[in-house]
Design a protein around this motif. Structure first.
Motif, mmCIF file in Angstrom:
data_model
loop_
_atom_site.group_PDB
_atom_site.id
_atom_site.type_symbol
_atom_site.label_atom_id
_atom_site.label_comp_id
_atom_site.label_asym_id
_atom_site.label_seq_id
_atom_site.Cartn_x
_atom_site.Cartn_y
_atom_site.Cartn_z
ATOM 1 N N GLU A 83 1.030 -1.329 -0.125
ATOM 2 C CA GLU A 83 0.117 -0.098 -0.087
ATOM 3 C C GLU A 83 0.518 0.934 0.092
ATOM 4 O O GLU A 83 2.272 1.169 -0.001
ATOM 5 C CB GLU A 83 -0.577 -0.077 1.300
ATOM 6 N N PRO A 84 0.334 2.280 -0.238
ATOM 7 C CA PRO A 84 1.570 3.762 -0.646
ATOM 8 C C PRO A 84 1.579 4.073 1.160
ATOM 9 O O PRO A 84 0.301 4.123 1.830
ATOM 10 C CB PRO A 84 0.330 4.705 -1.592
ATOM 11 N N PRO A 85 2.857 4.143 1.483
ATOM 12 C CA PRO A 85 3.118 4.478 2.927
ATOM 13 C C PRO A 85 2.533 6.007 2.481
ATOM 14 O O PRO A 85 1.923 7.123 2.084
ATOM 15 C CB PRO A 85 4.452 4.646 2.736
ATOM 16 N N VAL A 98 8.469 8.734 -2.217
ATOM 17 C CA VAL A 98 7.418 8.884 -3.352
ATOM 18 C C VAL A 98 7.840 7.747 -4.247
ATOM 19 O O VAL A 98 8.305 6.449 -3.938
ATOM 20 C CB VAL A 98 8.792 9.255 -4.002
ATOM 21 N N LEU A 99 6.650 7.149 -4.258
ATOM 22 C CA LEU A 99 6.347 6.212 -5.514
ATOM 23 C C LEU A 99 6.316 5.685 -7.241
ATOM 24 O O LEU A 99 6.506 7.424 -7.719
ATOM 25 C CB LEU A 99 4.376 5.876 -4.924
ATOM 26 N N LYS A 100 6.765 4.832 -7.198
ATOM 27 C CA LYS A 100 6.509 4.597 -8.662
ATOM 28 C C LYS A 100 5.855 2.717 -9.205
ATOM 29 O O LYS A 100 6.139 2.220 -8.197
ATOM 30 C CB LYS A 100 7.605 4.679 -9.656
ATOM 31 N N GLU A 101 4.937 3.503 -10.149
ATOM 32 C CA GLU A 101 4.506 1.917 -10.653
ATOM 33 C C GLU A 101 5.829 1.512 -11.273
ATOM 34 O O GLU A 101 6.256 1.902 -11.916
ATOM 35 C CB GLU A 101 3.454 1.822 -11.439
ATOM 36 N N VAL A 102 6.069 -0.012 -10.864
ATOM 37 C CA VAL A 102 6.582 -1.355 -11.681
ATOM 38 C C VAL A 102 6.476 -2.035 -12.612
ATOM 39 O O VAL A 102 5.347 -2.869 -11.683
ATOM 40 C CB VAL A 102 8.184 -1.631 -10.686
ATOM 41 N N LEU A 103 6.521 -2.439 -13.477
ATOM 42 C CA LEU A 103 6.444 -3.705 -14.322
ATOM 43 C C LEU A 103 6.185 -5.012 -14.774
ATOM 44 O O LEU A 103 7.889 -4.859 -14.437
ATOM 45 C CB LEU A 103 6.311 -3.048 -16.103
ATOM 46 N N ARG A 108 3.326 -4.682 -8.193
ATOM 47 C CA ARG A 108 3.809 -4.226 -7.343
ATOM 48 C C ARG A 108 3.625 -2.698 -6.940
ATOM 49 O O ARG A 108 5.186 -1.954 -8.241
ATOM 50 C CB ARG A 108 3.933 -4.584 -6.225
ATOM 51 N N LEU A 109 3.904 -2.008 -5.481
ATOM 52 C CA LEU A 109 4.408 -0.741 -5.126
ATOM 53 C C LEU A 109 6.142 -1.250 -5.022
ATOM 54 O O LEU A 109 5.885 -1.615 -3.774
ATOM 55 C CB LEU A 109 3.868 -0.238 -4.318
ATOM 56 N N MET A 110 6.481 -0.086 -5.979
ATOM 57 C CA MET A 110 7.942 0.595 -5.072
ATOM 58 C C MET A 110 8.552 1.505 -4.531
ATOM 59 O O MET A 110 8.352 2.188 -4.867
ATOM 60 C CB MET A 110 9.153 -0.385 -6.119
ATOM 61 N N LEU A 111 8.839 1.398 -2.942
ATOM 62 C CA LEU A 111 9.385 2.203 -2.573
ATOM 63 C C LEU A 111 10.379 2.653 -3.133
ATOM 64 O O LEU A 111 11.024 2.061 -2.953
ATOM 65 C CB LEU A 111 8.621 2.347 -0.979
ATOM 66 N N ILE A 112 10.663 4.376 -3.788
ATOM 67 C CA ILE A 112 11.674 4.394 -4.417
ATOM 68 C C ILE A 112 12.616 4.934 -3.994
ATOM 69 O O ILE A 112 13.895 5.384 -3.611
ATOM 70 C CB ILE A 112 11.455 4.368 -5.801
ATOM 71 N N GLU A 113 11.985 6.580 -2.248
ATOM 72 C CA GLU A 113 13.408 7.172 -1.990
ATOM 73 C C GLU A 113 11.692 7.491 -1.307
ATOM 74 O O GLU A 113 10.550 8.174 -1.124
ATOM 75 C CB GLU A 113 13.417 8.396 -3.328
ATOM 76 N N GLU A 114 12.441 8.400 -0.556
ATOM 77 C CA GLU A 114 11.865 9.431 1.142
ATOM 78 C C GLU A 114 12.644 10.540 0.968
ATOM 79 O O GLU A 114 13.460 10.697 0.361
ATOM 80 C CB GLU A 114 11.583 8.361 2.268
#
Length: 156
Positions: A83-85, A98-103, A108-114
Motif C-alpha cells: 500500500e502507499p505509505p 515517493v512511489l512509482k509503478e513497476v511493471l 506491485r508498489l515499490m518505494l523508491i525514495e523518501e
C-alpha cells in the motif's frame, strides 16, 4: 512770602477800635486743602530670551530576529510495498513517500525514495542605530538697558 494758612490771630492793628460805638466787621479766613493724585507707569526692568533646540542622539538597540532554514534530504529505498505509505512526522522532520509503478508479472508498489524535510529555527541578534530626539531649553535674562531688537518689517 505769603503764608497760605493765615493765623487765626486777628491783630489790633487790623481792626479799628472806636469807643462807645459797636463796630461790626466780619473777617474772612481762607481755607486751603491739598489733594493727592496718583498715577502708575509701566517700566521695563528686563527681558527673557527662551531658546529651544532639538538634539538627536543615536541609540544602539539589539533586536532578536528569527530565521528558518529547510534541509531537504533524498533517501533512496527501492522497496516493494503493498500500500502507499502515508506522510509521517519524525521529530522535526516530515517524511513524504515517493512511489512509482513497476511493471512486473504482477504489479506491485515499490518505494523508491523518501524525501525528508527538516525545519530548524535559529535566532540571531542584529544591532541597529536608531536616532532619538530630545529637546533642550535655554533661558537667558536680558537687561532693560540693552537695546531692543528692531521689530520685523511687515510685508503688507
Amino acid at each position: 512770602m505769603n503764608n497760605p494758612f493765615p493765623s487765626d490771630d486777628v491783630s489790633a492793628s487790623n481792626m479799628p477800635l472806636k469807643k462807645d460805638k459797636v463796630v461790626e466787621e466780619s473777617v474772612v479766613i481762607p481755607l486751603l486743602e491739598e489733594q493727592l493724585h496718583v498715577e502708575k507707569q509701566l517700566v521695563e526692568t528686563g527681558r527673557v530670551r527662551i531658546t529651544k533646540t532639538v538634539l538627536e542622539e543615536p541609540q544602539t538597540v539589539q533586536i532578536p530576529l528569527t530565521s528558518e532554514t529547510v534541509e531537504i534530504e533524498r533517501v533512496s529505498l527501492n522497496q516493494y510495498v503493498d500500500e502507499p505509505p502515508l506522510t509521517r512526522q519524525e521529530g522535526e522532520t516530515t517524511i513524504y513517500p515517493v512511489l512509482k509503478e513497476v511493471l512486473v508479472v504482477e504489479k506491485r508498489l515499490m518505494l523508491i525514495e523518501e524525501i525528508r524535510v527538516t525545519r530548524r529555527q535559529s535566532q540571531t541578534r542584529q544591532t541597529l542605530s536608531v536616532p532619538l530626539r530630545r529637546e533642550d531649553v535655554r533661558i537667558e535674562r536680558i537687561d532693560a538697558t540693552s537695546e531692543r531688537p528692531a521689530p520685523p518689517e511687515s510685508s503688507l
